[in-house]
Enzyme design. Sequence first.
Site, PDB file in Angstrom:
ATOM      1  N   THR A  30       0.829  -1.209   0.000  1.00  0.00           N
ATOM      2  CA  THR A  30       0.000   0.000   0.000  1.00  0.00           C
ATOM      3  C   THR A  30       0.864   1.261   0.000  1.00  0.00           C
ATOM      4  O   THR A  30       0.452   2.292  -0.539  1.00  0.00           O
ATOM      5  CB  THR A  30      -0.954   0.028   1.208  1.00  0.00           C
ATOM      6  OG1 THR A  30      -0.212  -0.208   2.408  1.00  0.00           O
ATOM      7  CG2 THR A  30      -2.040  -1.022   1.076  1.00  0.00           C
ATOM      8  N   ARG A  38      -8.632  -6.058  -0.249  1.00  0.00           N
ATOM      9  CA  ARG A  38      -9.525  -6.638   0.755  1.00  0.00           C
ATOM     10  C   ARG A  38     -10.059  -5.604   1.753  1.00  0.00           C
ATOM     11  O   ARG A  38     -10.768  -5.951   2.680  1.00  0.00           O
ATOM     12  CB  ARG A  38      -8.802  -7.758   1.516  1.00  0.00           C
ATOM     13  CG  ARG A  38      -8.462  -8.938   0.637  1.00  0.00           C
ATOM     14  CD  ARG A  38      -7.917 -10.104   1.441  1.00  0.00           C
ATOM     15  NE  ARG A  38      -7.498 -11.179   0.559  1.00  0.00           N
ATOM     16  CZ  ARG A  38      -8.302 -12.090   0.036  1.00  0.00           C
ATOM     17  NH1 ARG A  38      -9.590 -12.055   0.315  1.00  0.00           N
ATOM     18  NH2 ARG A  38      -7.839 -13.044  -0.755  1.00  0.00           N
ATOM     19  N   ASP A 108       1.760  -8.718  -6.672  1.00  0.00           N
ATOM     20  CA  ASP A 108       2.219  -7.603  -7.501  1.00  0.00           C
ATOM     21  C   ASP A 108       3.633  -7.766  -8.039  1.00  0.00           C
ATOM     22  O   ASP A 108       4.034  -7.047  -8.950  1.00  0.00           O
ATOM     23  CB  ASP A 108       2.107  -6.282  -6.731  1.00  0.00           C
ATOM     24  CG  ASP A 108       2.697  -6.372  -5.330  1.00  0.00           C
ATOM     25  OD1 ASP A 108       3.865  -6.783  -5.189  1.00  0.00           O
ATOM     26  OD2 ASP A 108       1.977  -6.029  -4.364  1.00  0.00           O
ATOM     27  N   HIS A 123       0.361 -16.692  -3.401  1.00  0.00           N
ATOM     28  CA  HIS A 123      -0.871 -16.561  -4.183  1.00  0.00           C
ATOM     29  C   HIS A 123      -0.596 -16.309  -5.663  1.00  0.00           C
ATOM     30  O   HIS A 123      -1.482 -15.868  -6.393  1.00  0.00           O
ATOM     31  CB  HIS A 123      -1.744 -15.448  -3.596  1.00  0.00           C
ATOM     32  CG  HIS A 123      -2.229 -15.752  -2.211  1.00  0.00           C
ATOM     33  ND1 HIS A 123      -2.657 -14.777  -1.334  1.00  0.00           N
ATOM     34  CD2 HIS A 123      -2.342 -16.926  -1.543  1.00  0.00           C
ATOM     35  CE1 HIS A 123      -3.014 -15.346  -0.188  1.00  0.00           C
ATOM     36  NE2 HIS A 123      -2.820 -16.641  -0.296  1.00  0.00           N
ATOM     37  N   CYS A 131       0.614 -20.494 -21.178  1.00  0.00           N
ATOM     38  CA  CYS A 131      -0.285 -21.284 -22.020  1.00  0.00           C
ATOM     39  C   CYS A 131      -0.618 -22.591 -21.309  1.00  0.00           C
ATOM     40  O   CYS A 131       0.294 -23.305 -20.881  1.00  0.00           O
ATOM     41  CB  CYS A 131       0.377 -21.578 -23.365  1.00  0.00           C
ATOM     42  SG  CYS A 131      -0.586 -22.723 -24.400  1.00  0.00           S
ATOM     43  N   THR A 190       0.124  -7.580   7.270  1.00  0.00           N
ATOM     44  CA  THR A 190      -0.974  -8.521   7.041  1.00  0.00           C
ATOM     45  C   THR A 190      -1.818  -8.648   8.298  1.00  0.00           C
ATOM     46  O   THR A 190      -1.289  -8.643   9.412  1.00  0.00           O
ATOM     47  CB  THR A 190      -0.466  -9.910   6.601  1.00  0.00           C
ATOM     48  OG1 THR A 190      -1.577 -10.820   6.563  1.00  0.00           O
ATOM     49  CG2 THR A 190       0.587 -10.462   7.544  1.00  0.00           C
ATOM     50  N   ASN A 216       2.607  -4.183  11.823  1.00  0.00           N
ATOM     51  CA  ASN A 216       1.310  -3.977  11.173  1.00  0.00           C
ATOM     52  C   ASN A 216       0.616  -2.792  11.831  1.00  0.00           C
ATOM     53  O   ASN A 216       0.670  -2.638  13.053  1.00  0.00           O
ATOM     54  CB  ASN A 216       0.433  -5.232  11.301  1.00  0.00           C
ATOM     55  CG  ASN A 216      -0.700  -5.248  10.293  1.00  0.00           C
ATOM     56  OD1 ASN A 216      -0.475  -5.131   9.089  1.00  0.00           O
ATOM     57  ND2 ASN A 216      -1.929  -5.384  10.773  1.00  0.00           N
ATOM     58  N   ILE A 234       5.178  -0.078   7.601  1.00  0.00           N
ATOM     59  CA  ILE A 234       6.451  -0.759   7.375  1.00  0.00           C
ATOM     60  C   ILE A 234       7.573   0.245   7.160  1.00  0.00           C
ATOM     61  O   ILE A 234       8.683   0.069   7.671  1.00  0.00           O
ATOM     62  CB  ILE A 234       6.334  -1.727   6.180  1.00  0.00           C
ATOM     63  CG1 ILE A 234       5.369  -2.859   6.550  1.00  0.00           C
ATOM     64  CG2 ILE A 234       7.697  -2.297   5.791  1.00  0.00           C
ATOM     65  CD1 ILE A 234       4.965  -3.739   5.402  1.00  0.00           C
TER      66      ILE A 234
END
Length: 245
Positions: A30, A38, A108, A123, A131, A190, A216, A234
Site C-alpha cells: 500500500t 480486501r 504484484d 498466491h 499457455c 498482514t 502492522n 512498514i
Amino acid sequence: MIFVQQFEEVRSILEKAKKITVLTGAGASTESGIPDFRSANGLYADANVEMYLSRGYYNRSPKEFWKHYKEIFQINTFHQYKPNRGHRFLAELEEQGKDITILTQNIDGLHQLGGSKHVIDLHGTLQTAHCPKCKSGYDLQYMIDHEVPRCEKCNFILNPDVVLYGDTLPQYQNAIKRLYETDVLIVMGTSLKVQPVASFPQIAKREVGATTILVNEELTGQEYNFDFVFQNKIGEFVEGLSSMK
C-alpha cells in the site's frame, strides 16, 4: 525509551540470525500506492469478485474471465507501481549476505522488482501468465496489449499465474519447509485473517521456537504469538531500525 530498546533488540537479532523468513501482506504494497483489495472500499467488496476470480469461471468463460481479471486488478495501470522502502530494505538484507526468504501473499511482484531473489509467491503473481497447453510464459505487457491474451504458438487463451479461487496453493509446502528452518519470522503488513497463512506465526513460535516479530498498523488478534509487536507502517519500522546504526 522502550520503543528505542525494542528497535535495538530487533536490530541485534537480525544481525545474529542465520535464517530470516518474512511473511508479507497487502500493507507491504500500500505504501507503493497499490490498493488493499480486501479493504472495506477495495474491489474485493464486490460480492461477485470471488466468482470472477475462480477456477470454475475461467474454465467456463475464459474470455469473460480475462475482462473481469483486468478490471479487478487494474492491469493496464500496473506499471506505475514501484517498490517502496520496505521492499528495498528486505533486498538490502539479502545483499548483505543474509539468508532471507520472503513468503508473500501479494501478487504484484514488487519484492522481485525491489531486488529480492528468494521470494515464494504464495498466491501467485500478476506479472506473468502461461499457455495451459505448451506452458509458454508471457509477461505483463503482453497481457496489457491483448484484450484476451492467447498463446502465439497454440492459440489457447492464457492462464494467469495468480492462484484463483478453487486452486490449491502450489507453494504451500515450500513455505512450510522454510518456516521450520527459520530462526526469525517477521510478519509485515498482514491482518493474518486468511488461512492457512494465518497459522504461520503460531507454527514459528510454538513449534519451531523462532523469534517472531509483527509489523502492522492494526492489531491482528495474534499478538500473543509474537515476541515483538510494532504497530507501525512498514516504512516507519524500517526508518526506526535504520536510526539504530
